[in-house]
Enzyme design. Sequence first.
Site, PDB file in Angstrom:
ATOM      1  N   LYS A 193     -12.009  -2.412   7.573  1.00 37.56           N
ATOM      2  CA  LYS A 193     -11.097  -3.274   8.361  1.00 37.56           C
ATOM      3  C   LYS A 193     -11.405  -3.088   9.937  1.00 37.56           C
ATOM      4  CE  LYS A 193      -7.970  -3.183   4.419  1.00 37.56           C
ATOM      5  NZ  LYS A 193      -7.733  -4.345   4.085  1.00 37.56           N
ATOM      6  N   TRP A 224       0.832  -1.179  -0.082  1.00 36.53           N
ATOM      7  CA  TRP A 224       0.035  -0.073  -0.127  1.00 36.53           C
ATOM      8  C   TRP A 224       0.855   1.081   0.127  1.00 36.53           C
ATOM      9  CZ3 TRP A 224      -4.204  -1.232  -1.793  1.00 36.53           C
ATOM     10  CH2 TRP A 224      -4.959  -2.664  -1.436  1.00 36.53           C
ATOM     11  N   ASP A 253      -1.702   6.499   6.378  1.00 38.20           N
ATOM     12  CA  ASP A 253      -2.795   5.390   6.007  1.00 38.20           C
ATOM     13  C   ASP A 253      -2.741   4.668   7.352  1.00 38.20           C
ATOM     14  OD1 ASP A 253      -4.477   3.333   5.193  1.00 38.20           O
ATOM     15  OD2 ASP A 253      -3.128   2.867   3.173  1.00 38.20           O
TER      16      ASP A 253
END
Lengths: 362, 362
Positions: free
Chosen positions: A197, A104, A173
């Site tokens: 999540k 990511w 993030d």
Amino acid sequence: MSEKRIHNFNAGPAALPLPVLEEIQESFLNFKGSGMSITEVSHRSNWFDDVINDAIDRTKRLMGLGDDFHVMFLHGGASLQFCMIPMNFLADGRTADYLDTGTWSTKAIKEAKIQGKNINVVASSDDKGYSYIPKNIEFNKDATFVHVTSNNTIKGTQFSDFPDTGNVPIVSDMSSDIFSRTLDAKKFGLIYAGAQKNLGPAGVCMAIIRKDMLDLVPDNIPTMLSYKTHTDKNSMFNTPPCFAIYSVQLVLKWIEETMGGIAKVEELNRAKADKLYGVFSPDGFYRGTAENGSGSLMNVTFRLPSEDLEKKFIADALAKGLGGLKGHRSVGGCRASIYNPTSMTAIEALVDFMKTFEKDNG
Amino acid sequence: MSEKRIHNFNAGPAALPLPVLEEIQESFLNFKGSGMSITEVSHRSNWFDDVINDAIDRTKRLMGLGDDFHVMFLHGGASLQFCMIPMNFLADGRTADYLDTGTWSTKAIKEAKIQGKNINVVASSDDKGYSYIPKNIEFNKDATFVHVTSNNTIKGTQFSDFPDTGNVPIVSDMSSDIFSRTLDAKKFGLIYAGAQKNLGPAGVCMAIIRKDMLDLVPDNIPTMLSYKTHTDKNSMFNTPPCFAIYSVQLVLKWIEETMGGIAKVEELNRAKADKLYGVFSPDGFYRGTAENGSGSLMNVTFRLPSEDLEKKFIADALAKGLGGLKGHRSVGGCRASIYNPTSMTAIEALVDFMKTFEKDNG
């Protein structure tokens, strides 16, 4: 119906607290006496105003955020943030530092480069397959921000502490570890997280911005991609993803009222992870893939002695009501994602299964 | 609980078919025997693959689309499309024609101009408060596309036929009338629609692209904003808004299997609109705001003799279980949004109420 539910170790979309799901189900045809489903209520109504404002208030209370922060609910997941961050914060002449700690992070870096932005990758753990978190990083003092992926869902690593970036704000993030542990919010210019999540269902991204970061935003960028648009309109410039925001509100209420806040959640998360990592050993049947001190409290990645055994492990576990244990397709192996909603009961069931499986197949 | 539901005339988020809501509710804790909620199931699972692929197949069957079209489910609502369309289709040297028929058209035009794209507004009904649909438009033969907002939710007007643009493909925002009537898909290069009116809950945008339009897409635009990304990855480059897509799938199934397809839906929509417009007259108590021949089958806008009466009308209607009749805050007055899920029973209840209200207050 709830007794047929499995222990869900999916990486995301992931398990949600059962009381949250039950509340959604119960009120689904008639939300708060409106005579409508939450999916049918106008986003300009008092009903929805109460939902979004409560979600914002709870976020601020849980994180200890002052009036110098805005809480936004955005479309497009964290992936759209990879594009919005450089577009909003890196006008001509500005630079940023990025840390490359896995898939990511790499995507975030790519999106800054696509836009021709001037960024520096100041640390990477690519040399060892992203199995560790870099230390002793030298940052550029004139950077506008430092981008950090706090938890690496795929590689199973996590920053145990955020690096000291001096006066440079961190943009992080936190898709896979937001609300999982206490934080010093003052360090951050932007915190963002796809909900699917630790926060709710897929379809909404929470973004928390320190107000002075808005001074960086240029005027001539597309309206939907400007943070100013969404702070000015309380995330309702256009129709927001109402159902996802409502679900997030209920998860935040569950954290605050049922779990007792983030410090309590963190305590439980540490105990859950300790129990699971306790099954691993360097030369044992279960071998953790993250280096010592870099393992994630949220995504616990491990290997078995062979790929065949891994396949059998995942299939046998599912047959016992333990789902979602397959590693990400890009790395293979096994992974147990144990976000806030995963109970100690689920961890114990998994650890018991792992011990039995090792005895039968080791 | 369903007996306490109201007749919902919201403009969006709007009424959904009750059987769809009931199916979502019933399976909410355990989707298709997975032991998980649809909000907890992985988007990389067979469960979700079946959902999204069924939604795509039904869209293609209902619209009669061939293999020359891709169906995408995108984040960001129609408002993000206003930005993506010029970014994807108007590389240097290209131009497009835009029709300005109300608030949403104007926003689409604004987003093309923000990016410095070369576009021509070839017709506008701004001169009369957007109360009509322009006719006899001269298009530029070298335009890459013509942008049309097929139905104007706020102003209550709708293209009864799409203009003849020759060989130039139409790009159409159909947020408020997609699947409400049959279409000749061949004319269109892109059809897009925020789901929260005729399609499902807020949080997903359907976009149907003719494959040759992908040849226009530059390589150097942000990944999440490129149509190529989403056609290449079947709308799963990143985690899609799974719950919203699932809801859309059920609405499409309802259109196909319960309503009998789009032609049947259109027949009913015309009968519903006829009944409601039948209450209006130019000098009567209820006065339609759209010019003759331009009135929308989806959003029926009207005024009463005074603003005080309008307020009373909206409040009295709600007390009788008829909700969402307030006009958009930018124009005032009254509006009944009567999308596919609105039944003839709901229209009859509204018309009866209107007649009684006129008798009592006229």
